[in-house]
Design a protein around this motif. Structure first.
Motif, PDB file in Angstrom:
ATOM      1  N   LYS A 240       0.787  -1.234   0.000  1.00  0.00           N
ATOM      2  CA  LYS A 240       0.000   0.000   0.000  1.00  0.00           C
ATOM      3  C   LYS A 240       0.815   1.279   0.000  1.00  0.00           C
ATOM      4  O   LYS A 240       0.328   2.305  -0.428  1.00  0.00           O
ATOM      5  N   ASN A 241       2.052   1.239   0.487  1.00  0.00           N
ATOM      6  CA  ASN A 241       2.858   2.469   0.527  1.00  0.00           C
ATOM      7  C   ASN A 241       4.050   2.420  -0.415  1.00  0.00           C
ATOM      8  O   ASN A 241       5.092   3.000  -0.134  1.00  0.00           O
TER       9      ASN A 241
ATOM     10  N   THR B  78      16.505  18.207  -1.251  1.00  0.00           N
ATOM     11  CA  THR B  78      16.621  17.084  -0.323  1.00  0.00           C
ATOM     12  C   THR B  78      15.496  17.109   0.708  1.00  0.00           C
ATOM     13  O   THR B  78      14.914  16.063   1.022  1.00  0.00           O
ATOM     14  N   ARG B  79      15.154  18.296   1.218  1.00  0.00           N
ATOM     15  CA  ARG B  79      14.044  18.402   2.187  1.00  0.00           C
ATOM     16  C   ARG B  79      12.731  17.931   1.568  1.00  0.00           C
ATOM     17  O   ARG B  79      11.978  17.176   2.187  1.00  0.00           O
ATOM     18  N   ALA B  80      12.453  18.364   0.343  1.00  0.00           N
ATOM     19  CA  ALA B  80      11.211  17.966  -0.332  1.00  0.00           C
ATOM     20  C   ALA B  80      11.205  16.458  -0.608  1.00  0.00           C
ATOM     21  O   ALA B  80      10.179  15.785  -0.438  1.00  0.00           O
TER      22      ALA B  80
ATOM     23  N   ASP C 100       9.083   9.926   3.169  1.00  0.00           N
ATOM     24  CA  ASP C 100       8.608   9.551   4.502  1.00  0.00           C
ATOM     25  C   ASP C 100       7.082   9.538   4.608  1.00  0.00           C
ATOM     26  O   ASP C 100       6.544   9.083   5.617  1.00  0.00           O
ATOM     27  N   ALA C 101       6.384  10.019   3.599  1.00  0.00           N
ATOM     28  CA  ALA C 101       4.920  10.082   3.631  1.00  0.00           C
ATOM     29  C   ALA C 101       4.333   8.673   3.654  1.00  0.00           C
ATOM     30  O   ALA C 101       4.888   7.741   3.087  1.00  0.00           O
ATOM     31  N   GLU C 102       3.199   8.550   4.315  1.00  0.00           N
ATOM     32  CA  GLU C 102       2.509   7.255   4.426  1.00  0.00           C
ATOM     33  C   GLU C 102       1.545   7.061   3.259  1.00  0.00           C
ATOM     34  O   GLU C 102       0.354   6.869   3.466  1.00  0.00           O
TER      35      GLU C 102
ATOM     36  N   SER D 165      16.626   3.416  -0.208  1.00  0.00           N
ATOM     37  CA  SER D 165      16.237   2.842   1.076  1.00  0.00           C
ATOM     38  C   SER D 165      14.722   2.907   1.300  1.00  0.00           C
ATOM     39  O   SER D 165      14.188   2.140   2.094  1.00  0.00           O
ATOM     40  N   LYS D 166      14.034   3.799   0.581  1.00  0.00           N
ATOM     41  CA  LYS D 166      12.608   3.995   0.856  1.00  0.00           C
ATOM     42  C   LYS D 166      11.710   3.827  -0.362  1.00  0.00           C
ATOM     43  O   LYS D 166      10.496   3.995  -0.260  1.00  0.00           O
ATOM     44  N   ALA D 167      12.303   3.510  -1.520  1.00  0.00           N
ATOM     45  CA  ALA D 167      11.502   3.474  -2.743  1.00  0.00           C
ATOM     46  C   ALA D 167      12.112   2.505  -3.751  1.00  0.00           C
ATOM     47  O   ALA D 167      13.221   2.014  -3.559  1.00  0.00           O
TER      48      ALA D 167
END
Length: 175
Positions: A2-3, A63-65, A71-73, A96-98
């Motif tokens: 789902k994420n 980088t902030r964006a 990190d969004a759910e 690491s996240k995608a």
């Protein structure tokens, strides 16, 4: 599932936004363009950010964006600016996240896509003729390939499609 986040990387003009929008529709995911997210976050255009604050500030804002959306759910398809993976450990952050996808489009194809209106919105290429654009793209490719090659999926050629990408994603999920 789902994420799931799918992040497209590659040179300017490689089709990240176009393919990203098509993929998002097919998957039923929201689509985000990192440059548009930076404009919203900073409340000014990318050329203004570069002009007023410099590239260093822009790369920090980028980088902030990127972090905020990784990190969004929520599931999403995100297209990055061509340089985004190459600064501040962003490629490691993405991987690491995608699921990262490198669109490796031939430079000749990118040149064909960059008609005058396309060049007008890309500060990097303003005022350059076709030969200079080709040389600039060649230099960017050489400088960035080490980052792009870290992507989990690499699509090469001038006929990259959403069907091809979905097929690669399914292979990745099965393995």
């Amino acid at each position: 599932m789902k994420n799931i986040k799918i992040v497209l990387v590659g040179l300017p003009g490689s089709g990240k936004s176009t393919l990203g929008k098509q993929l998002a529709v097919q998957l039923g995911f929201p689509f985000y363009d990192l440059d548009e997210l930076i404009v919203q976050q900073e409340n000014q255009s990318i050329p203004d950010i570069f002009y007023k604050h410099g590239e260093g500030y822009f790369r920090q804002a980028e980088t902030r964006a990127l972090e905020k959306h990784l990190d969004a759910e929520e599931a999403m398809v995100l297209s990055t600016g061509g340089g985004a993976p190459c600064f501040n450990d962003n490629m490691d952050r993405i991987n690491s996240k995608a699921i990262s996808v490198f669109l490796d489009v031939p430079l000749s194809q990118i040149i064909q896509r960059m008609n005058s209106s396309e060049v007008a919105i890309r500060p990097l290429f303003q005022g350059l003729d076709a030969g200079e654009i080709f040389a600039k793209l060649k230099d960017l490719y050489a400088a960035r390939i080490g980052y792009y090659d870290q992507a989990k999926i690499k699509l090469s050629g001038d006929d990259i499609s959403t069907e091809l990408l979905i097929s690669e994603l399914m292979s990745l999920f099965r393995s």
